[in-house]
Motif scaffolding. Structure first.
Motif, mmCIF file in Angstrom:
data_model
loop_
_atom_site.group_PDB
_atom_site.id
_atom_site.type_symbol
_atom_site.label_atom_id
_atom_site.label_comp_id
_atom_site.label_asym_id
_atom_site.label_seq_id
_atom_site.Cartn_x
_atom_site.Cartn_y
_atom_site.Cartn_z
ATOM 1 N N TYR A 147 6.356 -1.082 -0.486
ATOM 2 C CA TYR A 147 7.037 -1.009 -1.669
ATOM 3 C C TYR A 147 6.151 -1.073 -2.785
ATOM 4 O O TYR A 147 6.217 -0.441 -3.673
ATOM 5 N N ILE A 148 5.307 -2.264 -2.738
ATOM 6 C CA ILE A 148 4.634 -2.439 -3.981
ATOM 7 C C ILE A 148 3.521 -1.537 -4.516
ATOM 8 O O ILE A 148 3.466 -1.299 -5.628
ATOM 9 N N HIS A 149 3.165 -0.509 -3.430
ATOM 10 C CA HIS A 149 2.271 0.663 -3.853
ATOM 11 C C HIS A 149 2.628 1.724 -4.715
ATOM 12 O O HIS A 149 1.887 2.513 -5.164
ATOM 13 N N ILE A 150 4.376 1.783 -4.839
ATOM 14 C CA ILE A 150 4.806 2.760 -5.627
ATOM 15 C C ILE A 150 5.677 2.036 -6.407
ATOM 16 O O ILE A 150 6.645 2.555 -7.216
ATOM 17 N N GLY A 151 5.339 0.906 -6.840
ATOM 18 C CA GLY A 151 5.963 0.182 -7.977
ATOM 19 C C GLY A 151 7.490 -0.219 -7.675
ATOM 20 O O GLY A 151 7.889 -0.246 -8.642
ATOM 21 N N LEU A 152 7.728 -0.517 -6.388
ATOM 22 C CA LEU A 152 9.100 -0.910 -6.322
ATOM 23 C C LEU A 152 9.135 -2.226 -5.498
ATOM 24 O O LEU A 152 8.150 -2.782 -4.814
ATOM 25 N N SER A 153 10.018 -2.872 -5.865
ATOM 26 C CA SER A 153 10.416 -4.293 -5.062
ATOM 27 C C SER A 153 11.070 -3.860 -3.753
ATOM 28 O O SER A 153 11.737 -2.841 -3.555
ATOM 29 N N PRO A 154 11.134 -4.799 -2.759
ATOM 30 C CA PRO A 154 11.725 -4.548 -1.382
ATOM 31 C C PRO A 154 13.221 -4.313 -1.527
ATOM 32 O O PRO A 154 13.754 -4.944 -2.474
ATOM 33 N N VAL A 197 1.623 -0.261 17.119
ATOM 34 C CA VAL A 197 2.222 -0.317 15.812
ATOM 35 C C VAL A 197 1.534 -0.941 14.830
ATOM 36 O O VAL A 197 0.731 -2.087 14.760
ATOM 37 N N LYS A 198 1.605 -0.488 13.763
ATOM 38 C CA LYS A 198 1.319 -1.103 12.330
ATOM 39 C C LYS A 198 2.496 -1.101 11.387
ATOM 40 O O LYS A 198 3.011 -0.026 11.265
ATOM 41 N N LEU A 199 2.805 -2.198 10.853
ATOM 42 C CA LEU A 199 4.066 -2.258 9.953
ATOM 43 C C LEU A 199 3.356 -2.454 8.455
ATOM 44 O O LEU A 199 2.481 -3.101 8.214
ATOM 45 N N HIS A 200 3.981 -1.440 7.689
ATOM 46 C CA HIS A 200 3.433 -1.417 6.357
ATOM 47 C C HIS A 200 4.545 -1.831 5.091
ATOM 48 O O HIS A 200 5.475 -0.921 5.093
ATOM 49 N N PRO A 201 4.340 -2.920 4.662
ATOM 50 C CA PRO A 201 5.190 -3.574 3.420
ATOM 51 C C PRO A 201 4.719 -2.589 2.157
ATOM 52 O O PRO A 201 4.247 -3.353 1.266
ATOM 53 N N ALA A 230 4.857 -13.994 3.657
ATOM 54 C CA ALA A 230 5.777 -12.869 3.343
ATOM 55 C C ALA A 230 5.316 -12.633 1.794
ATOM 56 O O ALA A 230 5.224 -11.374 1.631
ATOM 57 N N MET A 231 4.810 -13.521 0.921
ATOM 58 C CA MET A 231 4.317 -13.154 -0.149
ATOM 59 C C MET A 231 3.124 -12.663 -0.180
ATOM 60 O O MET A 231 2.788 -11.501 -1.098
ATOM 61 N N TYR A 232 2.114 -13.006 0.704
ATOM 62 C CA TYR A 232 1.077 -12.157 0.853
ATOM 63 C C TYR A 232 1.103 -10.777 1.011
ATOM 64 O O TYR A 232 0.453 -9.899 0.629
ATOM 65 N N HIS A 233 1.823 -10.481 2.255
ATOM 66 C CA HIS A 233 1.819 -9.277 2.779
ATOM 67 C C HIS A 233 2.917 -8.262 1.767
ATOM 68 O O HIS A 233 2.499 -7.097 1.729
ATOM 69 N N SER A 234 3.724 -8.841 1.143
ATOM 70 C CA SER A 234 4.567 -8.143 0.172
ATOM 71 C C SER A 234 3.848 -7.657 -0.969
ATOM 72 O O SER A 234 4.151 -6.537 -1.885
ATOM 73 N N LEU A 235 3.145 -8.810 -1.818
ATOM 74 C CA LEU A 235 2.538 -8.466 -3.018
ATOM 75 C C LEU A 235 1.236 -7.646 -3.002
ATOM 76 O O LEU A 235 0.944 -6.880 -3.897
ATOM 77 N N LEU A 236 0.639 -8.183 -1.707
ATOM 78 C CA LEU A 236 -0.600 -7.029 -1.581
ATOM 79 C C LEU A 236 -0.321 -5.809 -0.948
ATOM 80 O O LEU A 236 -1.354 -4.833 -0.938
ATOM 81 N N GLY A 237 0.823 -5.496 -0.447
ATOM 82 C CA GLY A 237 0.933 -4.497 0.387
ATOM 83 C C GLY A 237 0.208 -4.317 1.785
ATOM 84 O O GLY A 237 0.007 -3.340 2.144
#
Length: 261
Positions: free
Chosen positions: A140-147, A134-138, A164-171
Motif C-alpha cells: 500500500y505505502i508504495h502507491i501512497g495508500l494506507s492499508p 511465497v512472498k507477501l508484499h504490504p 508490523a510498523m516496519y513492514h507496513s511503513l517501508l513496504g
C-alpha cells in the motif's frame, strides 16, 4: 457452481472451495470479485452440510493486490475519487468481517505472490497454509495508500506492533519462512506438497465436531477484545452447548475405543 467468471465456488462433500479466477491478471481484485465473494459469504448459512472453506487462487499467484482498473480515477478531483471509491471500500470491509464471523473454518491455500489486499484476505482466514516460495508484499505505502481490509487489525496482532510498523511503513516484503517464524501463517510447506497438505488438514477438520469448530473459532476471535470475565462466561456457554451434541458422544466413544485398541 460458477457465481461469477472471476470467482468459482463449489461445495464437495461438505467442503466449500472458493477460487479466485482471474489468473491473467494474477487474480488482482476487481469489483466483480468483491460482489461475488460477498454473495458467497452472505449465503453460507443456507448450506447446512458445509464443514469448512478453502480459499485459493488459480494460476501462478494467489492475489497481486487491487486491479489497476479500480484506480482509473486519477484525473478526477479528490472529492470525486473519494466518493466513487467509498462504496467499494465499504464492501471490502463488509467482506472481511463476514469472513471472520463465518461459522466454519476458512483455510487459505497460498502460492505465488500475495500483495496489498491479498494479505488482508488471507489474514481474515483461520488457517494459512503457504508454499515455501511465497512472498507477501504490504505494498500500500508504495502507491501512497494506507492499508485496508482490516490489515492494520490483523497484522500487529499476528507479528507485533513494531514488526508490523516496519513492514507496513517501508513496504518491505515478507517471505514464507519469515512469515512462519513471525507467526503470521499457520504452516509453510514445499510448493510441491501444498495440495497434499491442504487435503490432509481438510480431512482432519472434516472429522471434527461442527459445533466445536464453530465455538472454538468464535472464542479465539473474540479473545482480543474480551475481558477475562466475559471470556469465561462465553467459554462456559460454548462448552455446555458442545456437551449437548451427538458429536460429543461420538467423539468420546471414539476416543475410548482408541484407548482400548
Amino acid at each position: 457452481m460458477d457465481m461469477e467468471q472471476s470467482i468459482l465456488f463449489n461445495i464437495i462433500d461438505g467442503v466449500g472451495i472458493i477460487t479466485l479466477n482471474r489468473p491473467h491478471v494474477s487474480n488482482a481484485l476487481s469489483q466483480d470479485m468483491i460482489t461475488a465473494l460477498l454473495e458467497i459469504f452472505q449465503s453460507l448459512n443456507r448450506h447446512d452440510s458445509l464443514k469448512l472453506l478453502i480459499l485459493e487462487g488459480r494460476g501462478s499467484h494467489f492475489m497481486a493486490g487491487g486491479d489497476v482498473e479500480l484506480f482509473s480515477l486519477l484525473n478526477q478531483s479528490p472529492r470525486v475519487r473519494q466518493e466513487q471509491m467509498r462504496p467499494m471500500m465499504d464492501q471490502v470491509h463488509t467482506l472481511i468481517r463476514l469472513m471472520i464471523d463465518t461459522h466454519v473454518p476458512i483455510i487459505a491455500k497460498v502460492h505465488g505472490t500475495v500483495a496489498g489486499f491479498g494479505m488482508s484476505l488471507i489474514m481474515a482466514c483461520d488457517l494459512i497454509i503457504m508454499a515455501d516460495h511465497v512472498k507477501l508484499h504490504p505494498a500500500y505505502i508504495h502507491i501512497g495508500l494506507s492499508p485496508d481490509g482490516l490489515f492494520t487489525f490483523h497484522l500487529p496482532r499476528a507479528i507485533g506492533v513494531k514488526k508490523a510498523m516496519y513492514h507496513s511503513l517501508l513496504g518491505e516484503p515478507i517471505d514464507a519462512r519469515m512469515a512462519e517464524r513471525l507467526g503470521l501463517v499457520s504452516q509453510v510447506v514445499p510448493q510441491q506438497q501444498l495440495d497434499q497438505r491442504v487435503t490432509q488438514v481438510t480431512d482432519i477438520l472434516k472429522q471434527k465436531s461442527s459445533t466445536a469448530l464453530r465455538h472454538t473459532k468464535s472464542l479465539l476471535n473474540m479473545s482480543f477484545s474480551s475481558t477475562m470475565k466475559h471470556q469465561s462466561f462465553e467459554e462456559l456457554a460454548a462448552f455446555e452447548d458442545c456437551i449437548g451434541t451427538d458429536e460429543f458422544i461420538a467423539g468420546v466413544m471414539s476416543f475410548l475405543q482408541k484407548k482400548k485398541d
